[in-house]
Motif scaffolding. Sequence first.
Motif, short mmCIF file in Angstrom:
data_model
loop_
_atom_site.label_atom_id
_atom_site.label_comp_id
_atom_site.label_asym_id
_atom_site.label_seq_id
_atom_site.Cartn_x
_atom_site.Cartn_y
_atom_site.Cartn_z
N UNK A 88 -4.68 -3.12 8.37
CA UNK A 88 -4.65 -2.72 6.95
C UNK A 88 -3.32 -2.05 6.59
N UNK A 89 -2.97 -2.19 5.33
CA UNK A 89 -1.77 -1.51 4.84
C UNK A 89 -0.49 -2.28 5.17
N UNK A 90 0.65 -1.71 4.74
CA UNK A 90 1.93 -2.41 4.90
C UNK A 90 2.25 -2.77 6.35
N UNK A 91 1.89 -1.88 7.31
CA UNK A 91 2.24 -2.17 8.70
C UNK A 91 1.43 -3.33 9.27
N UNK A 92 0.37 -3.74 8.57
CA UNK A 92 -0.44 -4.85 9.09
C UNK A 92 0.32 -6.17 9.00
N UNK A 93 1.45 -6.18 8.29
CA UNK A 93 2.28 -7.38 8.24
C UNK A 93 3.13 -7.54 9.50
N UNK A 94 3.27 -6.44 10.25
CA UNK A 94 4.23 -6.41 11.36
C UNK A 94 4.09 -7.53 12.37
N UNK A 95 2.87 -7.95 12.66
CA UNK A 95 2.70 -8.96 13.72
C UNK A 95 3.36 -10.30 13.39
N UNK A 96 3.61 -10.55 12.12
CA UNK A 96 4.28 -11.80 11.75
C UNK A 96 5.80 -11.65 11.69
#
Length: 333
Positions: A88-96
């Motif tokens: 959840x949240x902005x850091x949840x984009x990190x894996x991509x």
Amino acid sequence: MLGMSIAKRLGLSIVFVSLSLVAPNAQAWDGHESIVSALQPELNHLGFPVSGYEAVLRHVGDPDNGMDANLDDSWDPLDERKWMGGTKGPTSAGFRHMYFGGWQIAHPIATFQIPIKAIGQAPERVAENATHAKHLLKAALNAESRADGFKKLGWSFHYAQDLAQPFHSVQVLTPRMIPWKELLAWPPKRGFGNLVREATRTVSNYHWAYEGYVRHRLRMADSGVLQKCLAQSKVYANLELEDVHSPKELAYAVSRASVRLGPKLGGAVIEFFGKDLMSPDYDLPNGKGHLDYSALATRADVKEHRAKLEEVTCAALANAAQATLWLAKWALR
Ligand SMILES: [Zn+2]
């Protein structure tokens, strides 16, 4: 190191598990447009139409603007977000936007990570978007699908450029970023909890400070040093392209080049920004603490550290530029 041996006894792994949960932000260079605009002459030379260049420039930053955050679980079949920023949240984009290529026994410190297997979807994102772009640009059905092709190409540039930022290809650049003294608390369990929390904060601080500084530096009128690294990227890159035949192989090659720069960047970042960023006064991702980038860019007392930081950043930016040009050539072929 004393700290390291204590940590090993307590189970170093938990530190890094929790670190990886929170540390990444998905901004990488935070200046993808700067990289693309520095490459405009070369892209023109490759046959980019004005509209194509403008579309790439307009869309290269898109992946950081929410499209990869808060995704449905089906987009994360390997459950990698639990290691790379949560769900959840902005850091949840990190894996991509990241790829940690796995722990290698030959380079145990430089590649230390949890889990020890490779994680992160950035290489897939490079490949999928570049392939899609190539099809759209080749088919050239109409102006709309061409524009879509350049947009997807811009996205593939983004993920490849992210991988050229060593913080996105290496989980912990140097053990020096970990506040080992937290372990001295008693009882040990409490010390350990403190260490986890503080390590997350300190690594994130250096990550943010570095990206903020590079962004500032690239935007300065006298950004000659770094602009030169983009404009003459072939000279400054440490990216090995001989065996690269596909966008995915390119992504892996960029990641390997970042791993080679990692230890040097880790040391340079600590020396340049100083140990202050380890103090409780700083939690940059959460808006606590402030760095004067203008002063850092010119202060005489940090001249040597600045030179070291900019030297390794030069190579990383050059890798980003070389990867961008490789993808552009491949897609238009
Ligand atoms: Zn990104």
